[in-house]
Design an enzyme around this catalytic site. Structure first.
Site, PDB file in Angstrom:
ATOM      1  N   MET A   1      72.054 -19.674  60.264  1.00  0.00           N
ATOM      2  CA  MET A   1      71.208 -20.444  61.184  1.00  0.00           C
ATOM      3  C   MET A   1      72.059 -21.160  62.234  1.00  0.00           C
ATOM      4  SD  MET A   1      68.899 -21.930  58.048  1.00  0.00           S
ATOM      5  CE  MET A   1      70.352 -22.004  56.972  1.00  0.00           C
TER       6      MET A   1
ATOM      7  N   GLN B   1      60.266 -23.431  62.307  1.00  0.00           N
ATOM      8  CA  GLN B   1      60.595 -24.633  63.071  1.00  0.00           C
ATOM      9  C   GLN B   1      59.609 -24.816  64.224  1.00  0.00           C
ATOM     10  OE1 GLN B   1      64.597 -23.984  64.425  1.00  0.00           O
ATOM     11  NE2 GLN B   1      65.557 -24.750  62.556  1.00  0.00           N
TER      12      GLN B   1
ATOM     13  N   THR C   1      74.046 -25.857  58.914  1.00  0.00           N
ATOM     14  CA  THR C   1      73.170 -26.123  60.047  1.00  0.00           C
ATOM     15  C   THR C   1      72.844 -27.602  60.048  1.00  0.00           C
ATOM     16  OG1 THR C   1      70.868 -25.869  60.825  1.00  0.00           O
ATOM     17  CG2 THR C   1      71.304 -25.301  58.541  1.00  0.00           C
ATOM     18  N   ASN C   2      72.706 -28.189  61.226  1.00  0.00           N
ATOM     19  CA  ASN C   2      72.279 -29.586  61.312  1.00  0.00           C
ATOM     20  C   ASN C   2      70.767 -29.713  61.167  1.00  0.00           C
ATOM     21  OD1 ASN C   2      74.619 -31.596  62.400  1.00  0.00           O
ATOM     22  ND2 ASN C   2      74.970 -29.540  63.184  1.00  0.00           N
ATOM     23  N   THR C   3      70.037 -28.952  61.965  1.00  0.00           N
ATOM     24  CA  THR C   3      68.587 -29.117  62.036  1.00  0.00           C
ATOM     25  C   THR C   3      67.909 -28.965  60.683  1.00  0.00           C
ATOM     26  OG1 THR C   3      68.495 -28.366  64.334  1.00  0.00           O
ATOM     27  CG2 THR C   3      66.468 -28.194  63.052  1.00  0.00           C
TER      28      THR C   3
ATOM     29  N   CYS D   1      74.892 -29.850  66.534  1.00  0.00           N
ATOM     30  CA  CYS D   1      74.422 -28.479  66.368  1.00  0.00           C
ATOM     31  C   CYS D   1      75.675 -27.643  66.162  1.00  0.00           C
ATOM     32  CB  CYS D   1      73.644 -28.009  67.589  1.00  0.00           C
ATOM     33  SG  CYS D   1      73.172 -26.268  67.517  1.00  0.00           S
ATOM     34  N   THR D   2      75.677 -26.805  65.151  1.00  0.00           N
ATOM     35  CA  THR D   2      76.908 -26.131  64.771  1.00  0.00           C
ATOM     36  C   THR D   2      77.413 -25.153  65.828  1.00  0.00           C
ATOM     37  OG1 THR D   2      75.468 -24.709  63.422  1.00  0.00           O
ATOM     38  CG2 THR D   2      76.721 -26.402  62.280  1.00  0.00           C
ATOM     39  N   GLU D   3      76.553 -24.800  66.800  1.00  0.00           N
ATOM     40  CA  GLU D   3      77.018 -23.918  67.874  1.00  0.00           C
ATOM     41  C   GLU D   3      77.637 -24.680  69.052  1.00  0.00           C
ATOM     42  OE1 GLU D   3      74.225 -21.708  65.421  1.00  0.00           O
ATOM     43  OE2 GLU D   3      73.976 -23.583  66.508  1.00  0.00           O
TER      44      GLU D   3
END
Length: 240
Positions: free
Chosen positions: A10, A52, A83-85, A197-199
């Site tokens: 994710m 989501q 993932t953060n979210t 956000c990991t990206e």
């Protein structure tokens, strides 16, 4: 042998960073040909993203809880949710398993405290920025005040994440936009910024930012490494 579970996918770009960084840190700590003992469950992000968008967090929590139980059955002694979210459903995951979930909010909060930061900016998906599951954990557990971008900025930050970063596109235009947002937040008194956000860390790696950056992926990886190394007789992370 202790096994760390990674619940990822994710997106898979960020999960690949988790896999690489944990292995690099483990090798640096133990030397030679060592690599980290990991289990990876990578979900299909399209199904999670649809939930989501629909606001069906309960169904998303069920799906990730099932995946977490699978990691536990396979032998994982702890889990990092990459993932953060989706830490919005961390409680559901924690209730579904008997092993610890190493919460990304705690890793970020501890890093902010260590840096002496009390008022920080937060960049992430609109879910992470607008909803309170992330901000309240930082406030209640670590005394951290979070400053958010303006509404129009949040919309564009979110669009870039899903339309570009999660699809492996990292452009100079988007990089400049994020840096401009950080400059604005710095002018509002933010002492540092959470790349929540990991990206985003992939987009802003090796850039000169207007304020210190706390990359959630980097500090979360360190949390996982500490757990692994403490169970392998090697708890000193000084070399990582």
């Amino acid at each position: 042998m202790a096994l760390l579970g990674i619940l990822g996918g994710m997106s898979w770009e960020s999960s690949a960073s988790y896999y690489r960084l944990i292995n690099e840190g483990y090798r640096d700590a133990k030397g030679g040909l060592h690599s980290a003992p990991l289990l990876l469950h990578s979900v299909d992000f399209a199904s999670i993203a649809a939930l989501q968008k629909a606001g069906d967090w309960q169904a998303a929590g069920v799906q990730l809880s099932d995946a977490a139980r699978g990691l536990e059955r396979a032998g994982a002694g702890a889990i990092v949710l990459a993932t953060n979210t989706m830490h919005k459903v961390a409680d559901a995951i924690e209730q579904a398993v008997e092993i610890p979930l190493l919460h990304i909010g705690d890793a970020v909060g501890e890093a902010l405290q260590a840096g002496g930061f009390q008022r920080v900016a937060l960049l992430g998906t609109r879910f992470t920025m607008q909803q309170d599951f992330y901000r309240m954990r930082l406030a209640e557990r670590y005394g951290i005040e979070v400053v958010l971008p303006e509404e129009t900025q949040m919309e564009e930050i979110d669009r870039i994440i899903f339309s570009e970063l999660c699809q492996g596109q990292f452009t100079s235009v988007s990089r400049a936009y994020y840096l401009a947002c950080l400059e604005s937040l710095h002018s509002q008194g933010a002492q540092a910024a959470i790349l929540g956000c990991t990206e985003i860390g992939l987009l802003l790696q090796d850039v000169e930012a207007p304020l210190p950056l706390i990359d959630s992926t980097q500090v979360h990886v360190q949390s996982g490494l500490r757990w692994l190394l403490s169970r392998s007789g090697e708890s000193d992370l000084a070399k990582t």
